[in-house]
Scaffold this motif. Structure first.
Motif, PDB file in Angstrom:
ATOM      1  N   MET A  38       0.851  -1.174   0.000  1.00  0.00           N
ATOM      2  CA  MET A  38       0.000   0.000   0.000  1.00  0.00           C
ATOM      3  C   MET A  38       0.891   1.230   0.000  1.00  0.00           C
ATOM      4  O   MET A  38       1.752   1.383   0.844  1.00  0.00           O
ATOM      5  N   PRO A  39       0.726   2.125  -0.948  1.00  0.00           N
ATOM      6  CA  PRO A  39       1.609   3.283  -1.034  1.00  0.00           C
ATOM      7  C   PRO A  39       1.452   4.201   0.164  1.00  0.00           C
ATOM      8  O   PRO A  39       0.354   4.413   0.664  1.00  0.00           O
ATOM      9  N   PRO A  40       2.546   4.764   0.653  1.00  0.00           N
ATOM     10  CA  PRO A  40       2.508   5.559   1.868  1.00  0.00           C
ATOM     11  C   PRO A  40       1.814   6.883   1.713  1.00  0.00           C
ATOM     12  O   PRO A  40       1.585   7.571   2.683  1.00  0.00           O
ATOM     13  N   SER A  41       1.454   7.310   0.467  1.00  0.00           N
ATOM     14  CA  SER A  41       0.835   8.603   0.266  1.00  0.00           C
ATOM     15  C   SER A  41      -0.626   8.611   0.703  1.00  0.00           C
ATOM     16  O   SER A  41      -1.228   9.663   0.861  1.00  0.00           O
ATOM     17  N   ARG A  42      -1.242   7.455   0.917  1.00  0.00           N
ATOM     18  CA  ARG A  42      -2.654   7.366   1.260  1.00  0.00           C
ATOM     19  C   ARG A  42      -2.862   7.660   2.737  1.00  0.00           C
ATOM     20  O   ARG A  42      -2.138   7.178   3.594  1.00  0.00           O
ATOM     21  N   LEU A  43      -3.885   8.466   3.040  1.00  0.00           N
ATOM     22  CA  LEU A  43      -4.207   8.771   4.419  1.00  0.00           C
ATOM     23  C   LEU A  43      -5.070   7.657   4.998  1.00  0.00           C
ATOM     24  O   LEU A  43      -6.076   7.265   4.409  1.00  0.00           O
ATOM     25  N   HIS A  44      -4.663   7.128   6.140  1.00  0.00           N
ATOM     26  CA  HIS A  44      -5.395   6.063   6.808  1.00  0.00           C
ATOM     27  C   HIS A  44      -6.163   6.654   7.992  1.00  0.00           C
ATOM     28  O   HIS A  44      -5.632   7.463   8.747  1.00  0.00           O
ATOM     29  N   ARG A  45      -7.395   6.209   8.163  1.00  0.00           N
ATOM     30  CA  ARG A  45      -8.262   6.751   9.213  1.00  0.00           C
ATOM     31  C   ARG A  45      -8.403   5.721  10.337  1.00  0.00           C
ATOM     32  O   ARG A  45      -8.806   4.585  10.105  1.00  0.00           O
ATOM     33  N   VAL A  46      -8.064   6.140  11.548  1.00  0.00           N
ATOM     34  CA  VAL A  46      -8.039   5.245  12.708  1.00  0.00           C
ATOM     35  C   VAL A  46      -9.021   5.730  13.757  1.00  0.00           C
ATOM     36  O   VAL A  46      -8.976   6.892  14.181  1.00  0.00           O
ATOM     37  N   ALA A  47      -9.918   4.844  14.179  1.00  0.00           N
ATOM     38  CA  ALA A  47     -10.817   5.149  15.289  1.00  0.00           C
ATOM     39  C   ALA A  47     -10.383   4.345  16.506  1.00  0.00           C
ATOM     40  O   ALA A  47     -10.035   3.165  16.391  1.00  0.00           O
ATOM     41  N   VAL A  48     -10.388   4.973  17.668  1.00  0.00           N
ATOM     42  CA  VAL A  48     -10.100   4.301  18.927  1.00  0.00           C
ATOM     43  C   VAL A  48     -11.377   4.340  19.759  1.00  0.00           C
ATOM     44  O   VAL A  48     -11.794   5.404  20.223  1.00  0.00           O
ATOM     45  N   LEU A  49     -12.022   3.190  19.908  1.00  0.00           N
ATOM     46  CA  LEU A  49     -13.306   3.098  20.592  1.00  0.00           C
ATOM     47  C   LEU A  49     -13.085   2.928  22.092  1.00  0.00           C
ATOM     48  O   LEU A  49     -12.614   1.883  22.549  1.00  0.00           O
ATOM     49  N   VAL A  50     -13.418   3.947  22.858  1.00  0.00           N
ATOM     50  CA  VAL A  50     -13.190   3.956  24.301  1.00  0.00           C
ATOM     51  C   VAL A  50     -14.473   3.505  24.999  1.00  0.00           C
ATOM     52  O   VAL A  50     -15.480   4.219  24.985  1.00  0.00           O
ATOM     53  N   LEU A  51     -14.426   2.320  25.589  1.00  0.00           N
ATOM     54  CA  LEU A  51     -15.584   1.771  26.284  1.00  0.00           C
ATOM     55  C   LEU A  51     -15.505   2.057  27.778  1.00  0.00           C
ATOM     56  O   LEU A  51     -14.443   2.417  28.307  1.00  0.00           O
ATOM     57  N   ASP A  52     -16.618   1.903  28.466  1.00  0.00           N
ATOM     58  CA  ASP A  52     -16.662   2.115  29.911  1.00  0.00           C
ATOM     59  C   ASP A  52     -15.624   1.221  30.596  1.00  0.00           C
ATOM     60  O   ASP A  52     -15.557   0.015  30.339  1.00  0.00           O
ATOM     61  N   GLY A  53     -14.798   1.812  31.442  1.00  0.00           N
ATOM     62  CA  GLY A  53     -13.756   1.060  32.135  1.00  0.00           C
ATOM     63  C   GLY A  53     -12.493   0.856  31.333  1.00  0.00           C
ATOM     64  O   GLY A  53     -11.665  -0.009  31.668  1.00  0.00           O
ATOM     65  N   ALA A  54     -12.315   1.627  30.267  1.00  0.00           N
ATOM     66  CA  ALA A  54     -11.151   1.455  29.387  1.00  0.00           C
ATOM     67  C   ALA A  54      -9.840   1.653  30.136  1.00  0.00           C
ATOM     68  O   ALA A  54      -9.701   2.542  30.974  1.00  0.00           O
ATOM     69  N   LYS A  55      -8.857   0.813  29.811  1.00  0.00           N
ATOM     70  CA  LYS A  55      -7.544   0.863  30.441  1.00  0.00           C
ATOM     71  C   LYS A  55      -6.692   1.975  29.811  1.00  0.00           C
ATOM     72  O   LYS A  55      -6.602   2.063  28.580  1.00  0.00           O
ATOM     73  N   PRO A  56      -6.061   2.809  30.620  1.00  0.00           N
ATOM     74  CA  PRO A  56      -5.318   3.962  30.084  1.00  0.00           C
ATOM     75  C   PRO A  56      -4.234   3.596  29.074  1.00  0.00           C
ATOM     76  O   PRO A  56      -4.143   4.218  28.015  1.00  0.00           O
ATOM     77  N   LEU A  57      -3.399   2.609  29.391  1.00  0.00           N
ATOM     78  CA  LEU A  57      -2.334   2.242  28.460  1.00  0.00           C
ATOM     79  C   LEU A  57      -2.910   1.743  27.141  1.00  0.00           C
ATOM     80  O   LEU A  57      -2.413   2.073  26.058  1.00  0.00           O
ATOM     81  N   ASP A  58      -3.968   0.947  27.223  1.00  0.00           N
ATOM     82  CA  ASP A  58      -4.548   0.377  26.012  1.00  0.00           C
ATOM     83  C   ASP A  58      -5.139   1.453  25.111  1.00  0.00           C
ATOM     84  O   ASP A  58      -5.084   1.353  23.890  1.00  0.00           O
ATOM     85  N   VAL A  59      -5.714   2.483  25.712  1.00  0.00           N
ATOM     86  CA  VAL A  59      -6.251   3.602  24.933  1.00  0.00           C
ATOM     87  C   VAL A  59      -5.118   4.390  24.290  1.00  0.00           C
ATOM     88  O   VAL A  59      -5.181   4.787  23.116  1.00  0.00           O
ATOM     89  N   GLY A  60      -4.059   4.615  25.075  1.00  0.00           N
ATOM     90  CA  GLY A  60      -2.986   5.484  24.592  1.00  0.00           C
ATOM     91  C   GLY A  60      -2.134   4.887  23.496  1.00  0.00           C
ATOM     92  O   GLY A  60      -1.572   5.620  22.676  1.00  0.00           O
ATOM     93  N   ILE A  61      -2.019   3.555  23.456  1.00  0.00           N
ATOM     94  CA  ILE A  61      -1.101   2.934  22.492  1.00  0.00           C
ATOM     95  C   ILE A  61      -1.473   3.243  21.039  1.00  0.00           C
ATOM     96  O   ILE A  61      -0.661   3.816  20.307  1.00  0.00           O
ATOM     97  N   PRO A  62      -2.671   2.903  20.559  1.00  0.00           N
ATOM     98  CA  PRO A  62      -2.968   3.226  19.153  1.00  0.00           C
ATOM     99  C   PRO A  62      -3.029   4.726  18.910  1.00  0.00           C
ATOM    100  O   PRO A  62      -2.654   5.199  17.835  1.00  0.00           O
ATOM    101  N   ALA A  63      -3.488   5.486  19.914  1.00  0.00           N
ATOM    102  CA  ALA A  63      -3.553   6.933  19.749  1.00  0.00           C
ATOM    103  C   ALA A  63      -2.164   7.524  19.527  1.00  0.00           C
ATOM    104  O   ALA A  63      -1.979   8.443  18.724  1.00  0.00           O
TER     105      ALA A  63
END
Length: 318
Positions: free
Chosen positions: A1-26
């Protein structure tokens, strides 16, 4: 996949979400010149989400972000074996997947993916503490407790927080190539690549000096991939017997020493193919595989494509 394409990432934060787990993909996919990604944090609805470990989160987006995303991450959350996420969340994940969004879970986020039914009949993993609970709650999921992450193409799962970094780097390698993944790993001060098949934890602890010695040997080898590296050479550098080196190396990396060396050479070949115009023959010499024929053989076996096709993938559109 060519690097020029913009990729869209959603991070779904559920009730009780763990801080490290949220922060990693972000953090891994944060928008910057070297990273063509846009990240949106979302919840069941916009606003405040109660987190785990004393933290809460204010998310700007609701479930519409899942429809927008190319890949959606579900970070781990507390008490995943008690109740499934709200029906609206489950339905939104299914709808996003049906539109082609890849779904990825970090740690106990796998329970949310399993609640959709999309993991039925597929391999998956989660934090080792919850693997039995996941298998009991979702018996159609093929739970593997002995790996760091599982890639089922459009469904990806990982173990604890640290393996979430491994999963994100793995996704980067798929999307942008090994050079971008290695760049991100250096920024995070993380290991460039750990095998998804590596065990989540070693049942007995390794002596710390030996672990440090093996890490130093791997680093030493990475700077000498063009040289004749054998099991005896690596064991001699680590000052242990070949038998001990081989056994402990598998525990530490998930690969035998020579498998690891070969994959390190192929990784270097990928980076040279992405970033240089050197011929396949020149690259084969640079990485210690000798001939272009040898490079093509191992490249095809490990990656399922040829060096030329790989290079074309990362040069189109530039």
């Amino acid at each position: 996949m060519p690097p020029s394409r913009l990729h869209r990432v959603a991070v779904l934060v559920l009730d009780g979400a763990k801080p490290l787990d949220v922060g990693i993909p972000a953090q891994v996919f944060t928008t910057r010149a070297s990273m063509p990604y846009e990240v949106r944090a979302c919840g069941a609805e916009p606003g405040l989400v109660r987190g785990g470990d004393g933290l809460s989160y204010h998310v700007a987006h609701g479930l519409d972000a899942l429809a927008w995303a190319d890949i959606a991450f579900v970070p781990g959350y507390r008490f995943p074996d008690r109740d499934d996420p709200p029906r609206a969340v489950v339905d939104a994940l299914v709808a996003a997947h049906d539109r082609g969004t890849r779904l990825a879970a970090i740690s106990t986020g796998a329970f949310a993916l399993a609640a959709t039914g999309l993991l039925d009949g597929k391999r998956a993993t989660t934090h080792w503490h919850y693997t039995r609970a996941l298998a009991a709650k979702h018996p159609l999921v093929q739970v593997d407790e002995n790996v760091l992450f599982v890639d089922e193409g459009d469904m990806l799962t990982s173990a604890g927080a640290a393996s979430g970094i491994d999963l994100c780097l793995h996704i980067l390698r798929r999307d942008l190539g090994v050079a971008a993944s290695n760049h991100a790993a250096r920024r995070l001060v993380a290991a460039p690549y750990r095998s998804g098949g590596q065990a989540q934890y070693v049942p007995r602890s390794l002596p710390e000096p030996l672990g440090e010695r093996f890490a130093a040997t791997r680093e030493w080898a990475l700077h000498r991939l063009d040289e004749h590296l054998t099991l005896d050479v690596l064991a001699r550098h680590a000052a242990v017997s070949p038998r001990t080196f081989s056994r402990r190396f598998v525990e530490d990396t998930g690969y035998t020493p020579m498998q690891w060396v070969l994959r390190a050479r192929i990784d270097l070949a990928r980076e040279l193919l992405e970033r240089s115009q050197r011929s396949v023959e020149q690259i084969a010499t640079d990485i210690g595989l000798g001939t272009g024929t040898n490079l093509r053989l191992h490249f095809q076996r490990i990656l399922g494509t040829t060096p030329s096709e790989y290079r074309r993938t990362f040069t189109q559109g530039e």
